[in-house]
Design a protein around this motif. Structure first.
Motif, PDB file in Angstrom:
ATOM      1  N   ASP A  30       0.851  -1.191   0.000  1.00  0.00           N
ATOM      2  CA  ASP A  30       0.000   0.000   0.000  1.00  0.00           C
ATOM      3  C   ASP A  30       0.887   1.243   0.000  1.00  0.00           C
ATOM      4  N   GLY A  31       0.600   2.155  -0.879  1.00  0.00           N
ATOM      5  CA  GLY A  31       1.323   3.423  -0.856  1.00  0.00           C
ATOM      6  C   GLY A  31       1.109   4.129   0.473  1.00  0.00           C
ATOM      7  N   SER A  32       2.116   4.866   0.910  1.00  0.00           N
ATOM      8  CA  SER A  32       2.030   5.505   2.226  1.00  0.00           C
ATOM      9  C   SER A  32       0.835   6.436   2.344  1.00  0.00           C
ATOM     10  N   VAL A  33       0.361   6.988   1.226  1.00  0.00           N
ATOM     11  CA  VAL A  33      -0.786   7.892   1.285  1.00  0.00           C
ATOM     12  C   VAL A  33      -2.110   7.122   1.265  1.00  0.00           C
ATOM     13  N   ASN A  34      -2.036   5.796   1.051  1.00  0.00           N
ATOM     14  CA  ASN A  34      -3.269   5.015   0.910  1.00  0.00           C
ATOM     15  C   ASN A  34      -3.587   4.117   2.114  1.00  0.00           C
ATOM     16  N   THR A  35      -2.705   4.068   3.094  1.00  0.00           N
ATOM     17  CA  THR A  35      -2.917   3.113   4.188  1.00  0.00           C
ATOM     18  C   THR A  35      -4.226   3.387   4.933  1.00  0.00           C
ATOM     19  N   ASN A  36      -4.469   4.625   5.295  1.00  0.00           N
ATOM     20  CA  ASN A  36      -5.701   4.942   6.025  1.00  0.00           C
ATOM     21  C   ASN A  36      -6.933   4.724   5.155  1.00  0.00           C
ATOM     22  N   ARG A  37      -6.827   5.101   3.887  1.00  0.00           N
ATOM     23  CA  ARG A  37      -7.964   4.915   2.991  1.00  0.00           C
ATOM     24  C   ARG A  37      -8.281   3.429   2.806  1.00  0.00           C
ATOM     25  N   ASN A  38      -7.245   2.610   2.628  1.00  0.00           N
ATOM     26  CA  ASN A  38      -7.468   1.182   2.419  1.00  0.00           C
ATOM     27  C   ASN A  38      -8.067   0.493   3.647  1.00  0.00           C
ATOM     28  N   GLU A  39      -7.680   0.949   4.826  1.00  0.00           N
ATOM     29  CA  GLU A  39      -8.262   0.358   6.029  1.00  0.00           C
ATOM     30  C   GLU A  39      -9.736   0.728   6.157  1.00  0.00           C
ATOM     31  N   ARG A  40     -10.100   1.854   5.621  1.00  0.00           N
ATOM     32  CA  ARG A  40     -11.514   2.255   5.652  1.00  0.00           C
ATOM     33  C   ARG A  40     -12.314   1.525   4.570  1.00  0.00           C
ATOM     34  N   THR A  41     -11.763   1.423   3.381  1.00  0.00           N
ATOM     35  CA  THR A  41     -12.501   0.828   2.264  1.00  0.00           C
ATOM     36  C   THR A  41     -12.375  -0.692   2.208  1.00  0.00           C
ATOM     37  N   GLY A  42     -11.252  -1.206   2.737  1.00  0.00           N
ATOM     38  CA  GLY A  42     -11.004  -2.645   2.646  1.00  0.00           C
ATOM     39  C   GLY A  42     -10.263  -3.057   1.401  1.00  0.00           C
ATOM     40  N   ASP A  43      -9.838  -2.108   0.600  1.00  0.00           N
ATOM     41  CA  ASP A  43      -9.119  -2.425  -0.633  1.00  0.00           C
ATOM     42  C   ASP A  43      -7.770  -3.081  -0.337  1.00  0.00           C
ATOM     43  N   ASN A  44      -7.233  -3.778  -1.377  1.00  0.00           N
ATOM     44  CA  ASN A  44      -5.935  -4.456  -1.279  1.00  0.00           C
ATOM     45  C   ASN A  44      -5.880  -5.478  -0.136  1.00  0.00           C
ATOM     46  N   PRO A  45      -6.792  -6.453  -0.111  1.00  0.00           N
ATOM     47  CA  PRO A  45      -6.772  -7.453   0.966  1.00  0.00           C
ATOM     48  C   PRO A  45      -5.496  -8.288   0.938  1.00  0.00           C
ATOM     49  N   ASP A  46      -5.135  -8.840   2.078  1.00  0.00           N
ATOM     50  CA  ASP A  46      -3.972  -9.711   2.204  1.00  0.00           C
ATOM     51  C   ASP A  46      -4.439 -11.148   2.394  1.00  0.00           C
ATOM     52  N   GLU A  47      -3.495 -12.098   2.297  1.00  0.00           N
ATOM     53  CA  GLU A  47      -3.891 -13.495   2.406  1.00  0.00           C
ATOM     54  C   GLU A  47      -2.848 -14.329   3.139  1.00  0.00           C
ATOM     55  N   ILE A  48      -3.333 -15.369   3.796  1.00  0.00           N
ATOM     56  CA  ILE A  48      -2.509 -16.428   4.365  1.00  0.00           C
ATOM     57  C   ILE A  48      -2.938 -17.711   3.670  1.00  0.00           C
ATOM     58  N   SER A  49      -1.996 -18.422   3.070  1.00  0.00           N
ATOM     59  CA  SER A  49      -2.336 -19.617   2.309  1.00  0.00           C
ATOM     60  C   SER A  49      -1.725 -20.874   2.929  1.00  0.00           C
ATOM     61  N   GLY A  50      -2.306 -22.021   2.576  1.00  0.00           N
ATOM     62  CA  GLY A  50      -1.829 -23.293   3.122  1.00  0.00           C
ATOM     63  C   GLY A  50      -2.128 -23.456   4.594  1.00  0.00           C
TER      64      GLY A  50
END
Length: 276
Positions: free
Chosen positions: A153-173
């Motif tokens: 996440d770009g440094s200017v997008n961290t707060n926005r992404n936490e609000r919108t939920g964009d760019n989800p992360d994953e744990i696999s296996g």
């Protein structure tokens, strides 16, 4: 007439004895050791991977792992603004009323947005499950190797992404390979642990733009039991439960043979009296 009455009485006696014997056996097997208890604990190893260099971690080899990217003036992770994977150790105690699943413990993931959170890395989740028995207990130790992907996440997008939920992360296996376990596990009272598995218990809340479906409802997370893929939105949190599938051991064939033999003896006595 009296012979007919006596025959009916003897037949009713046979039925009564058979019914009483069956009821006694079923009562004995269903009333013993209706409680399943024990302890659950775990830890998460130090992350490894070619892309872990910019990432900082705290709590490796304990039950709570924090990870994220510090700002330019710090070498350490700020726990209040880090992603967190936690094993919630506990003692469990369940009243068993029939075949089904019982909760042993849980694992939670709080996913914070970081401007460069290490991208891909791997780790190992170690779990210890101790079941109480009259003979001293039965233990199961298992390891779950997993991989993570942390979207950048770009440094200017961290707060926005936490609000919108964009760019989800994953744990696999992230699933239990039962071939590594000594199943089934025999417990007291004719009960057995047939399986141990993960299940998504709390899918969290959706973001303003990104919402996954869990049980038909918008949520912040999904989990696929068949592949072990756990996806969590930025700024989201979710919880996986660790469950044991419990079954009652069937009555031995000898019990039914004994009851059948008892009935045959009573019927033979009835026939002998009739012919006499």
């Amino acid at each position: 007439m009296s012979r007919v009455v006596n025959s009916l009485k003897e037949l009713n006696m046979v039925r009564y004895v058979m019914f009483a014997a069956c009821a006694a056996v079923l009562s004995a097997t269903s009333s013993v050791a209706s409680t399943i208890s024990g302890d659950f604990s775990g830890s998460i190893s130090d992350p490894r991977g070619s892309n872990t260099t910019p990432m900082r971690t705290v709590g490796q080899n304990t039950d709570t792992l924090y990870w994220g990217t510090p700002n330019a003036t710090s070498r350490n992770v700020n726990k209040s603004n880090s992603s967190v994977l936690s094993v919630h150790g506990q003692s469990f105690n369940h009243t068993f009323s029939g075949p089904g699943d019982v909760l042993l413990g849980s694992i939670s993931w709080v996913n914070h947005s970081n401007w460069f959170a290490g991208r891909r890395w791997s780790s190992v989740l170690s779990l210890d499950i101790d079941f109480d028995t009259a003979s001293g207990g039965v233990s199961q130790s298992l390891q779950v190797g997993f991989n993570t992907y942390n979207s950048i996440d770009g440094s200017v997008n961290t707060n926005r992404n936490e609000r919108t939920g964009d760019n989800p992360d994953e744990i696999s296996g992230f699933y239990i390979d039962t071939s590594d376990l000594n199943l089934p596990v025999a417990l007291d009272g004719g009960l057995k642990v047939m399986d141990i598995f993960f299940r998504l218990d709390d899918a969290g809340t959706p973001g303003t733009r990104t919402g996954f479906l869990h049980n038909g409802q918008a949520s912040g997370s999904t989990y696929d039991q068949s592949t072990g893929l756990w996806v969590n939105r930025e700024g989201g949190s979710s919880t996986i439960g660790v469950y044991a599938s419990i079954a009652a051991v069937p009555l031995p064939a000898g019990i039914w043979l004994m009851l059948s033999g008892l009935g045959s003896v009573l019927l033979a006595r009835r026939f002998k009296r009739k012919t006499a």
